[in-house]
Structures are given as C-alpha cells and as structure tokens.
Design a protein around this motif. Structure first.
Motif, short mmCIF file in Angstrom:
data_model
loop_
_atom_site.label_atom_id
_atom_site.label_comp_id
_atom_site.label_asym_id
_atom_site.label_seq_id
_atom_site.Cartn_x
_atom_site.Cartn_y
_atom_site.Cartn_z
N ALA A 48 47.35 29.16 -19.39
CA ALA A 48 46.92 29.49 -18.02
C ALA A 48 46.39 28.26 -17.29
N SER A 49 46.57 28.26 -15.97
CA SER A 49 46.06 27.16 -15.14
C SER A 49 46.07 27.59 -13.68
N THR A 50 45.07 27.16 -12.95
CA THR A 50 45.10 27.30 -11.49
C THR A 50 45.14 25.91 -10.85
N ARG A 51 44.09 25.10 -11.11
CA ARG A 51 43.95 23.80 -10.45
C ARG A 51 45.09 22.85 -10.81
N THR A 52 45.35 22.66 -12.09
CA THR A 52 46.33 21.66 -12.50
C THR A 52 47.73 22.06 -12.05
N ARG A 53 48.06 23.31 -12.27
CA ARG A 53 49.41 23.78 -11.95
C ARG A 53 49.72 23.66 -10.45
N ARG A 101 51.86 21.94 -19.94
CA ARG A 101 50.57 22.35 -20.53
C ARG A 101 50.88 23.15 -21.78
N HIS A 129 43.75 15.66 -21.61
CA HIS A 129 43.95 16.14 -20.23
C HIS A 129 43.87 14.90 -19.33
N GLN A 132 43.19 15.06 -15.47
CA GLN A 132 41.83 15.48 -15.12
C GLN A 132 40.87 14.28 -15.22
N PRO A 252 35.16 20.26 -14.55
CA PRO A 252 36.61 20.30 -14.33
C PRO A 252 37.12 21.66 -13.86
N GLY A 253 36.31 22.70 -14.06
CA GLY A 253 36.78 24.04 -13.74
C GLY A 253 37.73 24.55 -14.82
N PRO A 254 37.88 25.86 -14.94
CA PRO A 254 37.14 26.85 -14.17
C PRO A 254 35.69 26.92 -14.64
N1 CP Z 1 40.61 21.70 -14.81
C1 CP Z 1 41.67 22.44 -15.16
O1 CP Z 1 42.48 22.04 -16.00
O2 CP Z 1 41.77 23.65 -14.52
P1 CP Z 1 42.98 24.66 -14.73
O3 CP Z 1 42.91 25.18 -16.13
O4 CP Z 1 42.78 25.75 -13.70
O5 CP Z 1 44.26 23.92 -14.50
#
Ligand code: CP
Length: 303
Positions: A48-53, A101, A129, A132, A252-254
C-alpha cells in the motif's frame, strides 16, 4: 542501465545533482522538453502507498512520460507468475523503467542486475526507501544553511523502518550527527550510533524525525497502547515546547494522530510534514530524469 535501489552506494555528487534539480523544479522551472523519445514507466506497487505512489505518478506526468500503473490483484501475479517473470515480461514489451514497492528487502538488488530497464525503489521491506530520504534531505536543506554538523534524532520503530535505514545510509556520509531513540531494543547491529531517549535529546536536536510503528511488520504483536506510546515516545505538546526555536519536526507519513505526534501539532509551525510531501514530487521528477539519462539535469543545472 541506471537504477536507484538504495543510497549506500549512490555517490554524493549524484545525490547533490538529484536534490539540486528538484530545487530547480520547485522554484517553478518548467520542463523544457519531454524526456527524449517519450520514456515509459510502470508503477508496480506490491504494498500500500498514498504519498509515494501518487507523487511518482504526478512527477512522471509532469515529465511527459507514458505512465502505466500495475495492480497485482488484476495481473498475472494473481495466477502465480513470479515478480521476476513479471518484470522480464514488462521488459520484453519495451518498458523503459519500473518504479517498485515491495515487502522484500533485497529483491530489487537481485533483479536490477538481470534486466535492461531502469528500476527505482519506491520502498523495499524494512530496508530501503531512497526517495523518501532524498526528499527529507531536500526539506532539511531548506531550513538550515548546510546539513554538515546538524543533529538529527530518529524516534520510534527504527528496526522496521525503511525510512530510518535509508537515512542511516545517507546522513552520516553528509556529516550529520544521528541519534536513535528506538521503541525497541536494537541489538548489536546499531552499535555504531548514539542511543538515547526523546526526553534526553529534545532540547538539543535540529531535526526530530518521527516514525510510524510498522504494525504490519510486528509479527509478534504489539502490547503497548497508542496512548502509552504517545506518552513515552511521541511528540506531545509539552515536548514540542522544549524544541529549539530553529528545530524542525518531520514524519514520512502516514502519521497516526495522537500516537507519534499530538493531533494538535500536525500543522504546527515546526512540523514540516506537508512540506516533505510537496518536495516528494520534485525529488521524484529529478529521480526519473536521473535513471533515464539525466538530460534534464544536463540542461537545467548548467543554465
Ligand atoms: N512515506 C511513504 O512512503 O508514504 P506512503 O506509504 O503513503 O507511500
């Protein structure tokens, strides 16, 4: 064939080139031409990913690339095709690059030696990562005149954090002093670093880097509650008030509100979470250019 798999072997000159190009993009410099021959990329996210994807996808579209997204559940991986065979088939189609990823720590190192397309690591297991860490570096650079001699404290679930490990590959070689405030015993592998507690370091650090507890990688389960974690390891309002006036806080989130960081502090002045996310798109534009030949870097960093 150029890849970006980890930061251990990436020369400082290349790191500097990527961050400087990202800074040029952030200042509003437009992409003067599409990447030569309009390069293609598949975003292959097996976790899963929001920011990186989405920041990779946005970055690639800003560069005029042909962008395709890969969903494992609707691909032939669902029928048992291996990751390696999936990559070999994408290569055979003529795809120029892959952003991956994966939960596997080392698969990308192995595969990158056997393929003729560029591979970018968008997060691998607990270990790497790189993009990041590069966007974090860009964020730190914005707030300090130089990074050498800065004191960075990494706080939380360090042993399971690919972000922390990429920073341990990066920050010491830039002359940054790193302290680790770990949620769990780190053992001998980390004996080279300074170990401390958040309350012993909070008044001294330039950068406080908070990490999420990686519940999905704790196979023995976690007994501590979110409230207990917050009291012992989290950035509470009381701790925030002890930070130096020049200090910044990153995550780095989330982020989990009221666990690693008090909910009331997520948008506080010293907390740079959304600036990190903003920098992510520019860094990923620079990284795509880097692995695909550096034409934009050649053009924009010399004029
Ligand atoms: N920082 C980071 O990798 O966030 P995601 O998992 O949402 O991509």
């Amino acid at each position: 064939m150029k890849h970006l798999i980890d930061l251990k072997k990436l020369p400082l000159t290349d790191i500097s080139q990527i961050v400087r190009l990202a800074e040029v993009f952030k200042k509003g410099r437009k992409v003067p031409f599409f990447l030569p021959e309009t390069k293609s990329v598949v975003n292959l996210f097996l976790e899963a990913s929001t920011r990186t994807r989405f920041s990779f996808e946005l970055a690639q579209k800003r560069l005029g690339m042909q962008v395709m997204s890969f969903s494992a559940s609707s691909s032939s991986m669902e029928k048992g095709e291996s990751f390696y065979d999936t990559v070999k088939n994408l290569e055979a189609m003529g795809v120029d690059s892959l952003v991956v990823r994966t939960s596997d720590n080392e698969a990308l190192n192995t595969i990158s030696e056997k393929v003729n397309l560029s591979i970018v690591n968008a997060g691998s297991g607990t270990r790497h990562h790189p993009t990041q860490a590069l966007l974090d570096l860009m964020t730190i650079k914005t707030h300090f005149s130089g990074v050498e001699g800065l004191h960075v404290a990494i706080v939380g679930d360090i042993s399971h954090s690919r972000v922390a490990h990429s920073h341990l590959d990066l920050l010491p070689k830039l002359g940054v002093n790193v302290s680790l405030c770990s949620f769990q015993d780190l053992g001998d592998d980390y004996s080279a670093y300074n170990h401390t507690k958040i309350d012993e370091i909070i008044e001294k650090v330039d950068v406080l880097m908070m990490l999420r507890v990686q519940n999905e990688r704790h196979h023995d389960g976690i007994t501590i509650t979110n409230e207990q974690y917050h009291e012992i390891y989290g950035l509470t309002e009381a701790r925030y008030r002890k930070l130096k006036s020049s200090a910044i806080v990153m995550h780095p989130g989330p982020y989990i509100r009221d666990k690693e960081i008090a909910s009331s502090l997520i948008e506080a002045d010293k907390v740079k979470i959304f600036e990190q996310v903003n920098n992510g798109t520019f860094v990923r534009m620079a990284v795509m250019d880097y692995v695909l030949g550096g034409k934009l870097s050649e053009s924009l960093l010399t004029t």
